[in-house]
Design an enzyme around this catalytic site. Structure first.
Site, mmCIF file in Angstrom:
data_model
loop_
_atom_site.group_PDB
_atom_site.id
_atom_site.type_symbol
_atom_site.label_atom_id
_atom_site.label_comp_id
_atom_site.label_asym_id
_atom_site.label_seq_id
_atom_site.Cartn_x
_atom_site.Cartn_y
_atom_site.Cartn_z
ATOM 1 N N ARG A 20 54.711 34.334 42.321
ATOM 2 C CA ARG A 20 55.681 35.280 42.857
ATOM 3 C C ARG A 20 55.959 34.956 44.323
ATOM 4 N NH1 ARG A 20 53.510 39.476 43.745
ATOM 5 N NH2 ARG A 20 51.445 39.163 42.862
ATOM 6 N N ASP A 80 47.644 44.888 32.465
ATOM 7 C CA ASP A 80 48.378 44.720 33.722
ATOM 8 C C ASP A 80 49.160 45.956 34.168
ATOM 9 O OD1 ASP A 80 48.848 42.709 35.798
ATOM 10 O OD2 ASP A 80 50.939 42.726 35.184
HETATM 11 P P1 GTP Z 1 46.966 39.267 37.390
HETATM 12 O O1 GTP Z 1 47.313 38.793 36.042
HETATM 13 O O2 GTP Z 1 47.439 38.345 38.472
HETATM 14 O O3 GTP Z 1 47.435 40.666 37.666
HETATM 15 O O4 GTP Z 1 45.354 39.154 37.546
HETATM 16 P P2 GTP Z 1 44.124 39.998 36.946
HETATM 17 O O5 GTP Z 1 43.862 41.165 37.834
HETATM 18 O O6 GTP Z 1 44.347 40.278 35.517
HETATM 19 O O7 GTP Z 1 42.888 38.995 37.160
HETATM 20 P P3 GTP Z 1 41.979 38.193 36.113
HETATM 21 O O8 GTP Z 1 41.201 39.073 35.186
HETATM 22 O O9 GTP Z 1 42.814 37.160 35.460
HETATM 23 O O10 GTP Z 1 40.921 37.505 37.081
HETATM 24 C C1 GTP Z 1 41.293 36.696 38.159
HETATM 25 C C2 GTP Z 1 40.118 35.936 38.707
HETATM 26 O O11 GTP Z 1 39.045 36.817 39.027
HETATM 27 C C3 GTP Z 1 39.561 34.923 37.707
HETATM 28 O O12 GTP Z 1 39.292 33.718 38.399
HETATM 29 C C4 GTP Z 1 38.273 35.563 37.228
HETATM 30 O O13 GTP Z 1 37.322 34.597 36.853
HETATM 31 C C5 GTP Z 1 37.824 36.380 38.426
HETATM 32 N N1 GTP Z 1 37.041 37.572 38.019
HETATM 33 C C6 GTP Z 1 37.401 38.501 37.110
HETATM 34 N N2 GTP Z 1 36.431 39.445 36.962
HETATM 35 C C7 GTP Z 1 35.442 39.098 37.813
HETATM 36 C C8 GTP Z 1 34.168 39.679 38.132
HETATM 37 O O14 GTP Z 1 33.745 40.710 37.609
HETATM 38 N N3 GTP Z 1 33.430 39.045 39.092
HETATM 39 C C9 GTP Z 1 33.862 37.901 39.703
HETATM 40 N N4 GTP Z 1 33.072 37.355 40.622
HETATM 41 N N5 GTP Z 1 35.054 37.322 39.418
HETATM 42 C C10 GTP Z 1 35.835 37.906 38.494
HETATM 43 C C1 SPV Z 2 50.501 39.396 39.080
HETATM 44 O O1 SPV Z 2 50.737 38.595 40.001
HETATM 45 O O2 SPV Z 2 50.043 40.538 39.291
HETATM 46 C C2 SPV Z 2 50.737 38.988 37.680
HETATM 47 C C3 SPV Z 2 51.439 37.732 37.443
HETATM 48 O O3 SPV Z 2 50.393 39.718 36.776
HETATM 49 S S1 SPV Z 2 53.156 37.883 37.648
HETATM 50 O O4 SPV Z 2 53.750 38.108 36.322
HETATM 51 O O5 SPV Z 2 53.644 36.607 38.194
HETATM 52 O O6 SPV Z 2 53.456 38.989 38.510
HETATM 53 MN MN MN Z 3 49.353 41.614 37.568
#
Ligand code: GTP
Ligand code: SPV
Ligand code: MN
Length: 588
Positions: A72, A276
């Protein structure tokens, strides 16, 4: 009679001048036809879709976006209310008429020689009173296929649009993919998103951040509900009792992992509804009800493995009605499989990196882009909650606000009351990630994980949050979490992932009144003996460090919060100011 929807499409066609117009019907055959088209469509770094090994990755395809278009772009994302004040210090702004002129110029003939896909889609279950009918156009085959995965696309939505003109409109074109000719513009009062020049994620899959959060949050403000950057999940305890929780964490801070968690705590399990976005409405029973407007996951690939997130691995390997897409991951050309940092198994000796260039581990750079993603239908999830298909959604007992903070913020905090909870959300800070372009790892304020997504003045949004609390007879409790606190060596203090269930258990125990808590100036924290640590190799020292509220460090924090709140001036709700002043008094 020509409907408002048809009329709007005709206008856009006259402007964009596509070679063909194709109305998407949402049928299963359509997905595979579009994939064929994409496989034969060349972009600068290869075809739009590359078919992966279907025996190991059923229905999976790889897409590479333009190297300058991988996240983004917040500086090119604008929210155009008639006045700058209505958009707030939290948004980039341009006067709406001027903004439209800029966009009309960028859009004139932008689809020449291309197909314009017309996508009728629904955010939310079509029978839900909380769902919204939408219509978008795009000239990207990748976006067209992605929208089928992420939303409910199909001809029946056109029926819903027949006699109305209040659908949410989206204009999307990849344009020239030139960052100097790129804008993602929002006109909340007209329910219009206009995005040109990017083909990536939140910039282009308009149903996601643009419609469901920026336009949605403004509609919620006007109509009395909330559109939030939140996971929705059901936590089942050992007696089979389920508690529904939502959690807001900034981009790439753990929502998908939380929503799909494999519990490390025996007897407990998670059921997922969304990873999300949540739309929150007050039900006739005075409780807060959540629906997930989306129908798919657009998740971060790096770090996803059978070890960290087995449920997601199963989901992306179970192709069905819709394909699974991978965007900007690496490609193992020996096996025709996708690859990313953190995937199970040994690191391959050679790959093509996310840009399609030869790569070996010795190169010392990442093969997959840090913001590379998978797109998969939520119905492929092995842990889909029964509530996911309920039009009214599920009743929420707890709201969690979280951030990525290596220092200061305890593993979990409970707010004293709704207003304090809203302040906890409002003062949230988090370190920046690869989900948006710009520097990674700097702390910035990210209230309610909505800083890039709130479609109006954030001060009005806090006011609205406070009002929502007083309208509920049984509001959820508000908590804060931080999985990312580190020790002196920079190592995470908390194991995270499946062990986060231990924190969820404490939250549920607080909701049911099973345990007491310890009061600190920042909020309530667990008594160390109340956190279920059986099977966890954590010293008492480390545990205490996890819950430490260091008054000296909080002094700096409140200064930063004060600086952040300053530009909201007179619009800042008195309750937020009072909460801020109370915290300041206690830490000085
Ligand atoms: P968006 O899709 O961008 O909104 O991200 P999200 O909030 O869904 O994040 P996601 O679960 O994909 O995790 C993003 C990063 O955080 C990854 O590299 C994971 O490995 C790391 N992560 C997720 N949960 C944990 C946790 O409990 N501890 C740690 N240390 N890292 C975590
Ligand atoms: C975020 O950035 O919070 C996402 C990925 O979930 S995007 O669809 O690019 O916003
Ligand atoms: Mn997101």
């Amino acid at each position: 009679m020509v409907s408002a929807a048809e009329r709007w499409i005709e206008e856009q066609e006259r402007l964009a001048k596509p070679a063909h117009v194709y109305w998407m019907d949402g049928s299963e055959g359509e997905a595979w036809r579009l994939l064929e088209i994409g496989m034969n469509e060349e972009r600068l770094n290869g075809p739009v879709f590359l078919k992966l090994d279907q025996s190991k990755w059923p229905t999976a395809y790889l897409h590479r976006s333009c190297p300058n278009d991988v996240a983004r772009v917040e500086q090119l994302t604008l929210v155009c209310h008639p006045t700058k004040e209505d958009s707030g210090p939290n948004n980039n702004w341009m006067e709406p008429e001027k903004a439209k002129k800029v966009m009309a110029k960028l859009s004139d003939g932008c689809m020449a020689g291309r197909t314009m896909y017309v996508i009728p889609y629904m955010m939310g279950h079509p029978d839900s009173p909380y769902a919204k009918a939408c219509l978008m156009i795009t000239d990207s085959t990748y976006v067209a296929v992605s929208m089928r995965i992420m939303t409910r696309v199909g001809t029946p939505i056109l029926e819903k649009l027949r006699n109305r003109d209040d659908f949410i409109k989206g204009f999307h074109s990849i344009g020239t993919l030139d960052p100097n000719r790129r804008y993602i513009m929002h006109f909340p009062r007209e329910g219009l998103v206009w995005s040109v020049g990017s083909g990536y994620g939140g910039n282009a899959l308009l149903g996601k951040k643009c419609v469901s959060l920026r336009i949605g949050s403004y509609l919620g403000y006007k109509q009395g509900w909330l559109a939030e950057h939140m996971v929705i999940m059901g936590v089942e305890d050992s007696r089979g009792k389920k508690t529904y929780i939502t959690a807001a964490l900034p981009s790439a801070c753990g929502k998908t992992n939380l929503a799909m968690m494999e519990s490390a705590l025996p007897g407990y399990r998670v059921w997922t509804l969304g990873d999300d976005i949540a739309w929150l409405n007050i039900g006739p029973d005075g409780r807060l009800w959540a629906i997930n407007p989306e129908a798919g996951y657009f998740g971060v690939a790096p770090g996803t493995s059978m070890k960290t997130n087995p449920n997601m691995m199963k989901t992306i390997k179970r192709g069905a009605f819709n394909p699974t897409l991978f965007t900007n991951v690496a490609l193992n050309t020996d096996t025709n499989e996708p690859w990313w940092e953190g995937l199970d198994g040994p690191v391959p000796e050679r790959l093509l990196d996310w840009q399609g260039r030869p790569w070996t581990p010795a190169d010392g750079i990442k093969a997959a882009h840090p913001n590379s993603r998978f797109t998969a239908s939520i119905i492929n999830s092995p842990m889909l909650d029964e509530g996911a298909d309920k039009p009214q959604g599920v009743p929420i007992s707890a709201i969690i606000f979280g951030g990525r903070r290596t220092q200061l913020i305890p593993l979990v905090l409970e707010s004293f009351n709704w207003a304090h909870g809203v302040f906890m959300g409002a003062r949230m800070g988090s370190e920046t990630t690869a989900a948006a372009t710009g520097k990674v790892g700097v702390v910035r304020r990210d209230p309610m994980a909505m800083r890039p997504f709130c479609g109006y003045n954030m001060a009005d949004y806090w006011r609205h949050y406070l009002n929502m609390g007083s309208r509920m007879s049984r509001p959820p409790r508000i908590f804060g979490v931080n999985w990312f606190r580190t020790d002196e060596q920079g190592k995470f203090l908390w194991p995270g992932f499946g062990d986060n269930m231990r924190v969820l258990k404490w939250i549920i125990d607080r909701v049911t009144g099973a345990v007491s808590a310890r009061e600190t100036p920042a909020g309530l924290v667990p008594r160390v003996e109340d956190l279920e640590t059986t099977g966890l190799d954590l010293s008492k020292d480390r545990l205490e460090k996890l819950f430490e509220v260091n008054i000296k460090d909080w002094t700096t924090e409140v200064d930063e919060v004060r600086d952040y709140l300053k530009p909201y001036k007179g619009r800042l709700p008195a309750e937020i100011r009072e909460q801020y002043e109370k915290l300041t008094r206690q830490v000085r």
